[in-house]
Design an enzyme around this catalytic site. Structure first.
Site, PDB file in Angstrom:
ATOM      1  N   LYS A  55       3.313   4.456  -1.083  1.00  0.00           N
ATOM      2  CA  LYS A  55       3.440   5.380  -2.208  1.00  0.00           C
ATOM      3  C   LYS A  55       4.754   6.126  -2.037  1.00  0.00           C
ATOM      4  CE  LYS A  55      -1.226   4.869  -1.672  1.00  0.00           C
ATOM      5  NZ  LYS A  55      -1.908   4.305  -0.493  1.00  0.00           N
ATOM      6  N   ASP A  95       1.028  18.818  18.995  1.00  0.00           N
ATOM      7  CA  ASP A  95       1.724  19.940  19.641  1.00  0.00           C
ATOM      8  C   ASP A  95       2.432  20.812  18.603  1.00  0.00           C
ATOM      9  OD1 ASP A  95       0.676  19.242  22.059  1.00  0.00           O
ATOM     10  OD2 ASP A  95       2.476  18.259  22.807  1.00  0.00           O
ATOM     11  N   LYS A 120      -3.758  10.777   5.126  1.00  0.00           N
ATOM     12  CA  LYS A 120      -3.297  10.024   6.292  1.00  0.00           C
ATOM     13  C   LYS A 120      -2.212  10.856   6.957  1.00  0.00           C
ATOM     14  CE  LYS A 120      -3.998   6.919   2.668  1.00  0.00           C
ATOM     15  NZ  LYS A 120      -5.408   6.774   2.762  1.00  0.00           N
ATOM     16  N   ASP A 170      17.336   9.460  -8.188  1.00  0.00           N
ATOM     17  CA  ASP A 170      18.793   9.579  -8.087  1.00  0.00           C
ATOM     18  C   ASP A 170      19.323   9.458  -6.661  1.00  0.00           C
ATOM     19  OD1 ASP A 170      19.034   9.874 -10.821  1.00  0.00           O
ATOM     20  OD2 ASP A 170      19.056  12.066 -10.762  1.00  0.00           O
ATOM     21  N   HIS A 190       0.813  -1.215   0.000  1.00  0.00           N
ATOM     22  CA  HIS A 190       0.000   0.000   0.000  1.00  0.00           C
ATOM     23  C   HIS A 190       0.851   1.271   0.000  1.00  0.00           C
ATOM     24  CE1 HIS A 190      -3.259   2.664   1.865  1.00  0.00           C
ATOM     25  NE2 HIS A 190      -3.837   2.146   0.804  1.00  0.00           N
ATOM     26  N   HIS A 233      -8.874  11.285   1.544  1.00  0.00           N
ATOM     27  CA  HIS A 233      -7.960  10.158   1.365  1.00  0.00           C
ATOM     28  C   HIS A 233      -6.677  10.351   2.165  1.00  0.00           C
ATOM     29  CE1 HIS A 233      -5.420   7.268  -1.050  1.00  0.00           C
ATOM     30  NE2 HIS A 233      -6.528   6.573  -0.920  1.00  0.00           N
TER      31      HIS A 233
END
Length: 408
Positions: free
Chosen positions: A115, A300, A295, A120, A113, A293
């Protein structure tokens, strides 16, 4: 791979596809030696075609290009799409491809899952944004609200080693990993910014709960403010307990959850927790403009996280995930500003008075839901567990690419 704090990094927040895609495609076009892309979803739409062309162009000029997609998340790419990548020299691998049964994809559990894109060994992108057009506003009402970060500095070496190791574990082994690092060593990274960053992954072997542990540590240490924006919110008992305790000791705890979910069951699951959270003083905001979508979280004045991990059973106990944890007051303020904008302009705040009255059925249901959350990390371990497997797409050589030898 070891997970540790690195200092002297530059971290830039990228919101939605409008900011993310141009930066990634430009970086691929400017790549000199190596491009590595991991993504859960790659669709054959205008975004996928733009990535396709950028990778093909890079491979043609001699850049090593590796693409890893998930067999469940990206099941419908045409032979023409993938073969043209292979013909250009792009090594395309599928994480645990699965055959359909009566038209249904059954390879649901333990998906790749993440991404991640690394250019380089000097520039990295990590977040929750897939390569699909539904991350762009012009997609319409179902366009997704999401976040990623661009990273430069010493942390990129950690991420680079991680993605190479993922390929090696999947189908090549330690020898390939050492040869690839030797053939294309990442550049020495001088300090380029003020951010302390840790790259944190979740797998089904050595790092089964690392992302959850970082969330728990930050929430338990919070003294002022917590803001969590999470698309699929159904966390374990410990996280719910930590959020409730934080609110009760006076921390301003805010959750941004889906009000217009892409899957209705998402809202049903999260709403089962509303009574427990609201009565403890947690503030819940449902994002209603379009599907959420993201996450991300901010705690603080200095702690933030962005990545692929939701706070649900799949992400916390099954899927392969990757987040970055950032300690930087400036970055935390920037993320806080964007999340405040969502809360104040595009969210509906849920009040206790809006919830239906408690009933015998609701009490029974809540009891079972609460204890399901308490114990699922234990029983979910009984679900099928397998070694990661990367399969070159049909028509490619054994090491990816169009039947060519991969000596790197």
């Amino acid at each position: 791979m070891a997970q540790r704090w690195t200092f002297g990094n530059r971290v830039e927040l990228l919101e939605n596809g409008e900011q993310f895609f141009p930066r990634v495609f430009e970086a691929i076009r400017n790549a000199e030696r190596e491009v590595i892309v991991e993504t859960f979803i790659l669709f054959e739409d205008k975004v996928g075609l733009a990535l396709h062309e950028a990778m093909r162009e890079a491979a043609r000029r001699g850049v090593k290009v590796d693409l890893m997609i998930d067999g469940f998340g990206s099941p419908d790419l045409s032979d023409e799409f993938t073969q043209s990548l292979a013909d250009a020299g792009v090594r395309v691998r599928v994480f645990d491809p699965g055959r359909r049964f009566l038209g249904q994809r059954l390879n649901l559990f333990r998906r790749m899952h993440r991404k991640i894109t690394v250019i380089d060994g000097r520039l990295a992108f990590v977040g929750g944004i897939n390569f699909s057009a539904d991350h762009l506003m012009d997609f319409g009402p179902k366009a997704k609200q999401d976040y990623a970060v661009e990273l430069e500095g010493p942390i990129v070496s950690e991420i680079h080693r991680f993605v190479l190791h993922a390929i090696a574990v999947g189908n090549k082994g330690a020898g390939w990993f050492r040869r690839r690092l030797k053939a294309a060593p990442p550049p020495a990274h001088a300090a380029v910014g003020e951010s302390e960053v840790q790259f944190v992954s979740r797998d089904n072997r050595r790092h089964t709960n690392d992302i959850e542990r970082h969330y728990l540590a930050a929430i338990r240490a919070a003294r002022q403010r917590i803001v969590i924006a999470n698309a699929y919110f159904f966390p374990g008992y410990r996280l719910i307990k930590a959020l409730r305790r934080a609110a009760r000791r006076g921390v301003d705890v805010n959750l941004i959850l889906q009000g217009e979910p892409d899957m209705p069951i998402v809202k049903v699951g999260a709403s089962m927790l509303y009574h427990h959270l609201l009565h403890a003083g947690v503030h819940i905001h449902e994002y209603c403009q379009r599907p959420l979508h993201g996450k991300v979280a901010r705690v603080d004045e200095h702690w933030s996280t962005i990545g692929s991990s939701n706070l649900d059973p799949l992400s916390l106990s099954l899927n392969l995930e990757a987040n970055v944890i950032v300690r930087d007051p400036g970055f935390a303020r920037q993320l806080d500003e964007r999340l405040n904008h969502l809360m104040h302009h595009h969210c509906k705040k849920i009040e206790v008075e809006q919830l239906s009255e408690w009933s015998a059925w609701r009490l029974v249901r809540s009891f079972f839901v609460f204890h399901l959350l308490r114990w699922y990390p234990s029983w979910v371990g009984w679900l099928p567990r397998h070694a990661p497997r990367l399969q070159p797409l049909a028509g490619q050589g054994p090491h990816g690419g169009a039947a060519r030898t991969d000596n790197a």
